[in-house]
Design a protein around this motif. Sequence first.
Motif, PDB file in Angstrom:
ATOM      1  N   PHE A 500       0.831  -1.200   0.000  1.00 26.79           N
ATOM      2  CA  PHE A 500       0.000   0.000   0.000  1.00 26.79           C
ATOM      3  C   PHE A 500       0.869   1.255   0.000  1.00 26.79           C
ATOM      4  CE2 PHE A 500      -2.605   3.104   2.501  1.00 26.79           C
ATOM      5  CZ  PHE A 500      -3.577   3.301   1.543  1.00 26.79           C
ATOM      6  N   ALA A 501       1.912   1.266   0.831  1.00 28.46           N
ATOM      7  CA  ALA A 501       2.798   2.430   0.900  1.00 28.46           C
ATOM      8  C   ALA A 501       3.509   2.657  -0.426  1.00 28.46           C
ATOM      9  CB  ALA A 501       3.810   2.247   2.034  1.00 28.46           C
ATOM     10  N   ALA A 502       3.926   1.574  -1.090  1.00 29.03           N
ATOM     11  CA  ALA A 502       4.604   1.725  -2.381  1.00 29.03           C
ATOM     12  C   ALA A 502       3.672   2.340  -3.420  1.00 29.03           C
ATOM     13  CB  ALA A 502       5.117   0.365  -2.856  1.00 29.03           C
ATOM     14  N   MET A 503       2.422   1.904  -3.443  1.00 35.42           N
ATOM     15  CA  MET A 503       1.481   2.471  -4.411  1.00 35.42           C
ATOM     16  C   MET A 503       1.180   3.934  -4.116  1.00 35.42           C
ATOM     17  SD  MET A 503      -1.231  -0.533  -5.398  1.00 35.42           S
ATOM     18  CE  MET A 503      -1.549  -1.132  -3.741  1.00 35.42           C
ATOM     19  N   VAL A 504       1.004   4.273  -2.840  1.00 41.10           N
ATOM     20  CA  VAL A 504       0.728   5.668  -2.484  1.00 41.10           C
ATOM     21  C   VAL A 504       1.924   6.547  -2.811  1.00 41.10           C
ATOM     22  CG1 VAL A 504       0.266   7.230  -0.561  1.00 41.10           C
ATOM     23  CG2 VAL A 504      -0.958   5.059  -0.713  1.00 41.10           C
ATOM     24  N   ALA A 505       3.137   6.072  -2.493  1.00 40.61           N
ATOM     25  CA  ALA A 505       4.336   6.859  -2.784  1.00 40.61           C
ATOM     26  C   ALA A 505       4.494   7.065  -4.285  1.00 40.61           C
ATOM     27  CB  ALA A 505       5.564   6.163  -2.208  1.00 40.61           C
ATOM     28  N   GLY A 506       4.279   6.010  -5.070  1.00 42.68           N
ATOM     29  CA  GLY A 506       4.384   6.155  -6.520  1.00 42.68           C
ATOM     30  C   GLY A 506       3.346   7.109  -7.081  1.00 42.68           C
ATOM     31  N   ALA A 507       2.118   7.016  -6.582  1.00 42.34           N
ATOM     32  CA  ALA A 507       1.059   7.909  -7.061  1.00 42.34           C
ATOM     33  C   ALA A 507       1.360   9.361  -6.685  1.00 42.34           C
ATOM     34  CB  ALA A 507      -0.280   7.467  -6.483  1.00 42.34           C
ATOM     35  N   LEU A 508       1.867   9.592  -5.477  1.00 40.15           N
ATOM     36  CA  LEU A 508       2.230  10.956  -5.087  1.00 40.15           C
ATOM     37  C   LEU A 508       3.353  11.506  -5.946  1.00 40.15           C
ATOM     38  CD1 LEU A 508       2.088  10.890  -1.170  1.00 40.15           C
ATOM     39  CD2 LEU A 508       0.698  12.288  -2.707  1.00 40.15           C
ATOM     40  N   TRP A 509       4.324  10.660  -6.258  1.00 37.53           N
ATOM     41  CA  TRP A 509       5.437  11.109  -7.101  1.00 37.53           C
ATOM     42  C   TRP A 509       4.916  11.558  -8.474  1.00 37.53           C
ATOM     43  CZ3 TRP A 509      10.524  11.655  -5.691  1.00 37.53           C
ATOM     44  CH2 TRP A 509      11.441  11.924  -6.724  1.00 37.53           C
ATOM     45  N   ILE A 510       3.990  10.808  -9.018  1.00 41.57           N
ATOM     46  CA  ILE A 510       3.412  11.179 -10.323  1.00 41.57           C
ATOM     47  C   ILE A 510       2.571  12.436 -10.206  1.00 41.57           C
ATOM     48  CG2 ILE A 510       1.807  10.434 -12.133  1.00 41.57           C
ATOM     49  CD1 ILE A 510       2.704   7.558 -11.553  1.00 41.57           C
ATOM     50  N   ALA A 511       1.830  12.565  -9.118  1.00 40.23           N
ATOM     51  CA  ALA A 511       0.885  13.674  -8.989  1.00 40.23           C
ATOM     52  C   ALA A 511       1.552  14.999  -8.650  1.00 40.23           C
ATOM     53  CB  ALA A 511      -0.154  13.337  -7.914  1.00 40.23           C
ATOM     54  N   LEU A 512       2.616  14.967  -7.848  1.00 39.42           N
ATOM     55  CA  LEU A 512       3.160  16.211  -7.307  1.00 39.42           C
ATOM     56  C   LEU A 512       4.294  16.808  -8.122  1.00 39.42           C
ATOM     57  CD1 LEU A 512       3.080  15.576  -3.453  1.00 39.42           C
ATOM     58  CD2 LEU A 512       1.280  16.337  -5.000  1.00 39.42           C
ATOM     59  N   TRP A 513       4.858  16.049  -9.057  1.00 39.15           N
ATOM     60  CA  TRP A 513       5.844  16.633  -9.959  1.00 39.15           C
ATOM     61  C   TRP A 513       5.188  16.921 -11.312  1.00 39.15           C
ATOM     62  CZ3 TRP A 513       9.435  18.351  -7.131  1.00 39.15           C
ATOM     63  CH2 TRP A 513      10.100  17.610  -6.159  1.00 39.15           C
ATOM     64  N   THR A 514       5.812  17.767 -12.095  1.00 41.52           N
ATOM     65  CA  THR A 514       5.250  18.122 -13.403  1.00 41.52           C
ATOM     66  C   THR A 514       6.180  17.762 -14.560  1.00 41.52           C
ATOM     67  OG1 THR A 514       6.172  20.369 -13.262  1.00 41.52           O
ATOM     68  CG2 THR A 514       3.927  20.022 -12.408  1.00 41.52           C
ATOM     69  N   ARG A 515       7.458  17.527 -14.293  1.00 37.97           N
ATOM     70  CA  ARG A 515       8.414  17.219 -15.358  1.00 37.97           C
ATOM     71  C   ARG A 515       8.420  15.722 -15.670  1.00 37.97           C
ATOM     72  NH1 ARG A 515       9.938  22.274 -17.432  1.00 37.97           N
ATOM     73  NH2 ARG A 515       9.409  23.705 -15.722  1.00 37.97           N
ATOM     74  N   ARG A 516       9.256  15.337 -16.618  1.00 36.38           N
ATOM     75  CA  ARG A 516       9.259  13.951 -17.084  1.00 36.38           C
ATOM     76  C   ARG A 516       9.653  12.963 -15.991  1.00 36.38           C
ATOM     77  NH1 ARG A 516      12.461  13.484 -22.639  1.00 36.38           N
ATOM     78  NH2 ARG A 516      11.815  11.314 -22.278  1.00 36.38           N
ATOM     79  N   TRP A 517      10.438  13.437 -15.007  1.00 35.58           N
ATOM     80  CA  TRP A 517      10.860  12.497 -13.969  1.00 35.58           C
ATOM     81  C   TRP A 517       9.701  12.070 -13.073  1.00 35.58           C
ATOM     82  CZ3 TRP A 517      13.910  14.761  -9.254  1.00 35.58           C
ATOM     83  CH2 TRP A 517      13.271  15.912  -8.789  1.00 35.58           C
ATOM     84  N   ARG A 518       8.517  12.663 -13.269  1.00 34.24           N
ATOM     85  CA  ARG A 518       7.346  12.226 -12.521  1.00 34.24           C
ATOM     86  C   ARG A 518       7.030  10.758 -12.805  1.00 34.24           C
ATOM     87  NH1 ARG A 518       2.482  15.742 -14.942  1.00 34.24           N
ATOM     88  NH2 ARG A 518       1.561  15.084 -12.960  1.00 34.24           N
TER      89      ARG A 518
END
Length: 699
Positions: A500-518
């Motif tokens: 669960f933590a891995a999925m939440v962390a991955g989703a936050l990384w995608i949601a909170l950054w705007t560049r390609r490294w998201r």
Amino acid sequence: MFRDRFLARIEALLEAERGQLPLWFVACFGAGIAGWFWVGGERGWIGLIAFAMSLVAGGAALGQGLRSSRALVAGGLALAAGCALIWWRSEHVAAPRLARPVIVEFAGAIERVEHLAAKGDLRLALSVIDDDTLPPRVRVSVKADDNADVLLPGASVWMRARLQPPPPMALPGGHDFARDAWFREIGGVGRALGAVEVMRPGKGGGLDRLRDRLGSHIRTVLPGSTGGIATALATGDQAGVRDEDAEAMRRSGLTHLLSVSGLHIAAVVAAAMLLSLRLLALSERLALRLNLVLISAGMGALAGVAYTLLTGMQVPTVRSCIAALLVLAGIALGREAISLRLVAVGALVVLLFRPEAIAGASFQLSFAAVTAIIVVHGFAPVRNFLARREEPVPFRMGRSLAGLLITGLAVEIALMPFALYHFHRSGLYGVAANLIAIPLTTFVIMPLEAAALLLDVVGLGAPVWTATGWAIDLLLALARRVSSADGAVTMLPTMSRAAFAAMVAGALWIALWTRRWRWWGLAPLAAGAALAASAPVPDLLVTGDGRHMALLAPDGRPLLLRAKAGDFMRNVLAEASAFDGDPGALEEQALARCSREACLADIERSGKAWRILAIRQPDRIEWTRLTAACADADVVIAERRLPRGCTPRWLKLDRPALERVGGVSVYLGEIPRIETVAGRLGQLPWGTSGALVTPRRNP
């Protein structure tokens, strides 16, 4: 040097993403709170704070003037502050709890009244008066009889009741009722025995009384679940919805409509703004001299705050109200206010005052849904596709419908991990159902209900109530139709916190950054999803009191030791078994031999035969027979204390063992193992204390 080049690269990335860094401050603050729940012990909490301060020290060591340095310092401080806040909060609300069930007579002052209309009960939150043998605050259910009108907040009552400690988590990964009671400072729960004597009448006013009177009025004109849903929309009280209809709403992905949140706040605020703007515009003098948009925004804000107070200030409502106020402030200032910063401010406000909310499904689902909507609509292709343009009406309507579909799909995908983690199930047809249900609720049911309540003032609401009932019945018919469709629900056994933590962390990384490294966030997201999908189904489930056991049949159906278990316990055992249906009875199966005293079941897992002995009666069994049966079994389960001579080949779960560890999930794979409630909670203050059950090494 490599270090300098690496730091320069990081500085460039953070400079490009500088507008997103405040969002990560809130995410780190929330991570500190969530980490406190996860590590579950004083040593772990100290270690988490020490780790956070090491980030602060590392950031400071990088040197002043670097954005990476400031980011590490701010993130570390936020992480430490989150952990420290929830630690302080848990100590601050600590209250005495009952150690065992008792039957007592006591006096109490009513603090809050909840109407459980579907069960015909009232649930009273009471502060105990002059009785040091009881916890200061308890919760008692009473029958909603003729005293319902006088059982009001502020009343003093005398009652005889059976009280018990707040119920713990029934099985590993289940809902933690003891956690809820801890942060509400409730030390005992139970039911009144006999009539309740009112010693002093309560208050007749207040928001609680207004909410109760409004709910009673709605349920009077719209009986049954129709009135229960209408009450939920108006006051946030879902107690009047029948269990079967609430289950249909969950299975169809429509249960969010019953929880007052962003949809309802937006409808109320928009209606208040539109109505006030139209009425004020009727005056030419006002239209020419005043900023009517600003005034209507103020009226919308007042309506949103009033609705939030009326519905009891639940977490989704408060979050939505804060968001609405920020949007209205943006409108007043002529700025765009709908952004992730709005969501972050709402989350920060809620967590500062109620940090324990982060562990609840309500907080997680509501913020995940809003974040998903904003992120999806922020993608350039989606934004360009949905942008307004000059085109024929059919194309415009089709584009709007496509926007609803895209939004609904994004929300369903975003909410699926949270639904599977908390409820072990997720609806698969929710997107299609919400395409009909959301417009029906927003543009038909809620306006009709508001109009009916207003017309009731002059006694003309009956026809509108009839139309409201028809619309709600249509919503219920949709929920029942979708929930009964084949494959409407996907089930999953208990998900590990790491997945669960891995999925939440991955989703936050995608949601909170705007560049390609998201898109780096896809790696932990996929890893967490794979780990969750591969979670094994437990072969044996035992509740903490030892009364209820479920053995997994070869076809995946849980077989209950006590076939007449209540609906709640049947649902708990079915969900933990990832089974979408009604459990069976162990005594009716060929693999088991049952008597009034016990059940003996023989199963095979991973090529090994297992014999399970479950004692069904609390009375003593002849010692020789019992010890011989124990020696012939691999696992023995009983709600009573078993003699020391009862030594099964692998695992003994009797009352002393279960009192130490709580509910147990047993996995009989190639490497047998067990999971316990105590192991999941660790040393959290409301958790089960004591050593873990240790099976014998050679099963």
